[in-house]
Design an enzyme around this catalytic site. Structure first.
Site, short mmCIF file in Angstrom:
data_model
loop_
_atom_site.label_atom_id
_atom_site.label_comp_id
_atom_site.label_asym_id
_atom_site.label_seq_id
_atom_site.Cartn_x
_atom_site.Cartn_y
_atom_site.Cartn_z
N SER A 153 -11.07 2.45 -3.76
CA SER A 153 -10.89 2.52 -5.32
C SER A 153 -9.46 1.69 -4.93
O SER A 153 -8.66 1.41 -4.04
CB SER A 153 -11.03 3.66 -6.00
OG SER A 153 -10.98 2.41 -6.91
N ASP A 161 -3.79 -7.19 4.47
CA ASP A 161 -3.62 -9.27 4.02
C ASP A 161 -2.15 -9.41 3.76
O ASP A 161 -2.14 -10.56 4.42
CB ASP A 161 -3.78 -10.12 2.58
CG ASP A 161 -5.11 -9.94 2.39
OD1 ASP A 161 -6.13 -9.22 3.63
OD2 ASP A 161 -5.70 -9.88 1.26
N LYS A 197 -15.27 -0.17 -3.29
CA LYS A 197 -14.76 -0.27 -4.92
C LYS A 197 -14.17 -1.09 -5.47
O LYS A 197 -13.00 -0.94 -5.41
CB LYS A 197 -14.78 1.42 -5.18
CG LYS A 197 -14.69 1.27 -7.33
CD LYS A 197 -14.30 2.92 -7.78
CE LYS A 197 -13.91 3.04 -8.91
NZ LYS A 197 -12.70 2.42 -9.26
#
Lengths: 438, 468
Positions: free
Chosen positions: B303, B314, B328
């Site tokens: 999460s 990224d 999640k």
């Protein structure tokens, strides 16, 4: 006696008690301002508006209803229209297209308990103890009993292929059997040893009382029936059924007295059911009732009443202990609600809820080693959320009936008792009839 | 601190900020949903009908609150595994959890064979001062046996108002020595950030969960590390998110922003426009001075932890070491229901800056490093992940395999941490080196490597409670 059916059973289900429409409207109005219901509506709307994916309203509501009923006792559930239909046909003793096998699950395979007389399975030569390993092209291993049964059922005249293992050597046999309409018989009867009328009720569906009446006709038609020593009423592993059937069947053995009373929260759930004179089919002949851990609900009403009225001697093991009554409340096109609406009490005023009925003579069956530990019923007292009944609850009782009659110790004890070949005395009908003197 | 292990089952709240949804009118129907309205009424009426029948005819007088709670629970269970109803008590507990403080003893506990077992006492709390130790079995709390209590019930008994005493009966060690403790409760801060200097030149930061204290805790930790390590020696950071089950969305955004100065951090998409949002880094937020960064993740990183590691991956800002994360990829919103607790509802999915959803997939580390799991824990150390939860939101090709979630209590045995230190020190590995695109990692010329004295291990970093 009240018309309208209340349902009593712990397994599958049936029965209808209609609730007047005007009554319903009144109730809907009463709850319109219900605060709690408002909380639910709020959550429902939040889920509909904000959940990450568009939810299915019907599924949401069904899950909510299921969740709510699960918080009650274990016998209250919701039937969607399809489930309601299945339930109603099972209570009507309705016919289905099938083979005519009684089956159970053993070691992941379907085991034939017995082929039913005069059905395609019996004619094809299927035998008790056969293990079904494949149905058409599906392996049975991994299926639930219900899934296997669904595969064996189908439209009349359609064929089904069964692969079967037989005997200790596991000989493999294949059968192709054409399905027929099978009528589920809830009552079977025969003369036991020529002088005892044996009646077995498998469940109290709408045809149960008629079945019992026919059993007596059958006994009377037999030339030897005048010398009948008595009756055996076998309620072992009978999970229950309709309340009115239980009352009628009890009345087939007694002339007077209370049979059962129910008490709920509302006055209309409080009812007393008494025997009507003149419909006692058994007259004064002695009666033995067989019960075990699988005898529940309607079975316990019958055996409890016959015990309290001192009409029967109960042999076997302690019964299941389901002392509640369910009513089917229709929900229009949305199916129905099976709701626990009352407890019932035997004529002496006892509730057998979570306690069960103790037999007068406790007789155990010899359980084969491979079934040990698998054939006890855990009983009502071990179900999560069961209605409480004081401190002295009882859990677990044997529920095994040997498929081979010669090994059935409980049945043998009943026969011996009726023949006067046991130390215990037979309970005699009131007023005491000339006991088994011949 | 008492952390309920159950919470690690990803009972995680993201985005409590959106909680202040205005109260809605009953049976609200938007004009566009006109066609569906009739059916919705029908469904709601069916529910009301069943509710009434139970109220009127059930054999005993039912508790209406309990009925409705069970109905709400039933309804939410039919959704994904992270949507649930919290009664007022569970709601308060969750607020304590996200706030990060409560009155208690300062132990992490778990349940083993029906008994309450101390995972670890927290430094500088009443329990640690009284001498409660890891592995102690708590058999009674204020004379009430713990056998038969759920973990929640036991935790509730240990919590209470500050300055109130509580009596514990404890079995210790193989000999089952019986010890009695009377401990006075204190305000326990759930420390969500712990840090220390690793190997003399690396700033190690562990975030155990994303609470309201996380942003401040991280700033304090980074300030402290900067004061302890001379800037010219500072090799970089290790951000340890292993077994961090998540927490508050805004906190995870702040954490990312402490390492990057611009660009998108995460975006969320739900069914409604207000659930669709994009969160960007605020310029000036980066406190890291561009130093290289390694993020540690494992099967228990979920999460909010995945938002942080996904964004840093990224952005090519960090190298991720460890094992695949939990997966999640959804956001829950807490919707208070007046006196009646609150609804925790999955309202959106989130996407990393490159637009990927990690839902039921998890984040793959750049360098996969496994821990050596002791024999007695083998098989118990793996986290099954989102993809194996019943009713999880689907996401194309999912990864249902389990991922390791074990962190050795002793730092010396911690392969993942050692790999991170080696990477920052430029010790050769067959795997790719530190990423240096966005933040040119000025790897100092590999100073006569090795042989740096092992930093004293920080007891605070041990004892990551095991999920499940």
């Amino acid at each position: 006696m009240r018309k309208g059916l209340s349902y009593l059973a712990y397994g599958a289900a049936a029965g209808v008690l209609l609730v007047g429409a005007s009554h319903d409207a009144l109730r809907a109005a009463a709850s319109a301002g219900n605060e709690k219901l408002a909380v639910f509506s709020e959550v429902f709307n939040k889920v509909r508006d904000s959940y990450v994916e568009k939810p299915d309203d019907e599924k949401l509501i069904k899950s909510a209803i299921d969740g709510m009923l699960t918080s009650l006792d274990p016998h209250s559930n919701y039937f969607d229209p399809k489930a309601l239909q299945d339930f109603q046909s099972s209570m009507k003793g309705e016919e289905f297209g099938g083979l005519g096998l009684e089956v159970m699950m053993e070691g992941g395979l379907v085991k034939v308990v017995s082929p039913i007389d005069d059905t395609p399975a019996a004619r094809a030569g299927m035998m008790s103890g056969d293990l079904v390993t494949r149905i058409d092209d599906t392996a049975v291993k991994g299926l639930t009993l219900k899934e296997a049964v669904d595969k064996m059922r189908g439209p009349a005249k359609s064929p089904v292929r069964l692969t079967v293992e037989r005997g200790s050597k596991g000989d493999v046999k294949e059968f192709t059997i054409v399905r027929e309409i099978i009528h589920v018989q809830s009552v079977r009867a025969h003369l036991e040893g020529g002088d005892i009328g044996y009646i077995r009720i498998t469940q109290f569906n709408q045809e149960a009382y008629d079945g019992v009446r026919k059993a007596f006709d059958h006994f009377r038609a037999d030339p030897g029936s005048s010398s009948l020593k008595g009756y055996i009423l076998d309620l072992r592993n009978n999970p229950g059924g309709l309340l009115n059937q239980a009352v009628e069947i009890t009345n087939a053995f007694v002339d007077s007295g209370d049979i059962v009373s129910t008490r709920g929260r509302t006055p209309d759930q409080g009812q007393r059911y008494s025997a009507r004179p003149g419909v006692n089919l058994a007259q004064d002949k002695p009666l033995v009732v067989l019960i075990n851990g699988g005898s529940a609900s309607a079975s316990e009403i019958v055996s409890g009443a016959l015990q309290d009225l001192k009409r029967a001697t109960l042999i076997g093991t302690r019964s299941f202990g389901k002392g509640s009554v369910q009513t089917i409340l229709p929900l229009g096109e949305n199916g129905a609600l099976k709701l626990t609406t009352a407890r019932y009490y035997t004529p002496s005023g006892r509730s057998i809820q979570a306690k069960g009925i103790d037999p007068d003579i406790r007789v155990l069956e010899n359980i084969p080693d491979d079934l040990k530990g698998k054939v006890s019923s855990m009983g009502e007292a071990s179900l999560a959320g069961h209605l409480k009944n004081g401190d002295e609850e009882e859990k677990g009782s044997d529920a095994y009936v040997p498929p081979d009659r010669d090994k059935d110790t409980q049945l043998e004890a009943a026969v011996e008792l009726l023949h006067g070949a046991r130390a215990e005395t037979l309970r005699s009908p009131d007023p005491p009839a000339a006991v088994t003197s011949q | 601190m008492i952390r309920k292990t159950g919470y690690l089952g990803l009972g995680v709240v993201l985005g409590a900020a959106a909680a202040a949804t205005a109260p809605q009118a009953l049976l609200f129907v938007s004009p566009s949903a006109y066609a569906a309205a009739a059916d919705t009424y029908r469904q709601l009426n069916l529910f009301g009908d069943v509710f009434d029948k139970i109220r009127n005819d059930y054999v005993e007088k039912p508790d209406e609150s309990k009925l409705i709670e069970a109905a709400i629970n039933g309804m939410l269970t039919s959704l994904d595994p992270h949507s649930s109803y919290m009664d007022s008590k569970a709601f308060r507990d969750m607020q304590v959890q996200t706030k990060g403080e409560f009155g208690g003893l300062g132990i992490e506990v778990t349940q083993e064979d029906g008994l309450v077992k101390v995972v670890t006492p927290i430094d500088d709390t009443p329990a640690a001062k009284a001498g409660v130790m890891s592995g102690d079995i708590i058999t009674a709390i204020d004379d009430q046996p713990t056998q038969g209590l759920t973990l929640d019930q036991a935790v509730d008994k240990m919590r209470g108002s500050i300055n109130s005493p509580v009596k514990l009966k404890i079995l210790r060690g193989a000999k089952k020595e019986v010890k009695d403790f009377t401990i006075v409760r204190d305000l326990i801060h759930v420390q969500s950030v712990r840090s220390h200097v690793e190997d003399g030149d690396i700033g190690y930061i562990r975030i155990t969960q994303f609470t309201e204290q996380t942003e401040d805790g991280l700033k304090a930790a980074m300030d402290k590390l900067h004061s302890e390590i001379p800037a010219d020696k500072f090799k970089g950071y290790i951000l340890d998110l292993r077994n961090n089950p998540g927490g508050l969305l805004d906190q995870s955004i702040d954490v990312v922003n402490s390492f990057v100065d611009r660009g998108e951090i995460v975006s969320t998409r739900g069914r409604t426009p207000d659930e669709t949002q994009r969160f960007d880094a605020k310029p000036g937020g980066d406190l890291s001075g561009g130093k290289p960064l390694v993020v540690l993740i494992n099967g228990g990183s979920a999460s909010a932890s995945e938002i942080v590691s996904g964004a840093l991956q990224d952005h090519k800002r960090a190298t991720l070491i460890g094992t695949r994360s939990f997966g999640k990829g959804s956001v829950q919103t807490i919707m208070p229901l007046g006196q009646d607790g609150a609804l925790r509802l999955t309202t959106a999915r989130y996407y990393t800056p490159s637009g990927r959803s990690i839902q039921a997939k998890g984040i793959e580390p750049d360098i996969k490093v496994l821990e050596n799991v002791p024999d007695d824990l083998k098989g118990k150390d793996d986290m099954k992940g989102e993809a194996s939860l019943k009713g999880h939101l689907a996401n194309g090709d999912e990864d249902t395999s389990a991922s390791q979630a074990y962190v050795p209590p002793d730092e010396k045995d911690d392969n993942q941490l050692v790999a991170a230190v080696d990477l920052l020190h430029g010790v050769k590995h067959p795997e790719p080196a530190v990423k240096a695109d966005a933040a040119p990692a000025k790897t100092d010329p590999p100073a006569a490597a090795t042989a740096a004295p092992a930093a004293p291990s920080d007891p605070g970093q041990a004892g990551a409670a095991k999920p499940n």
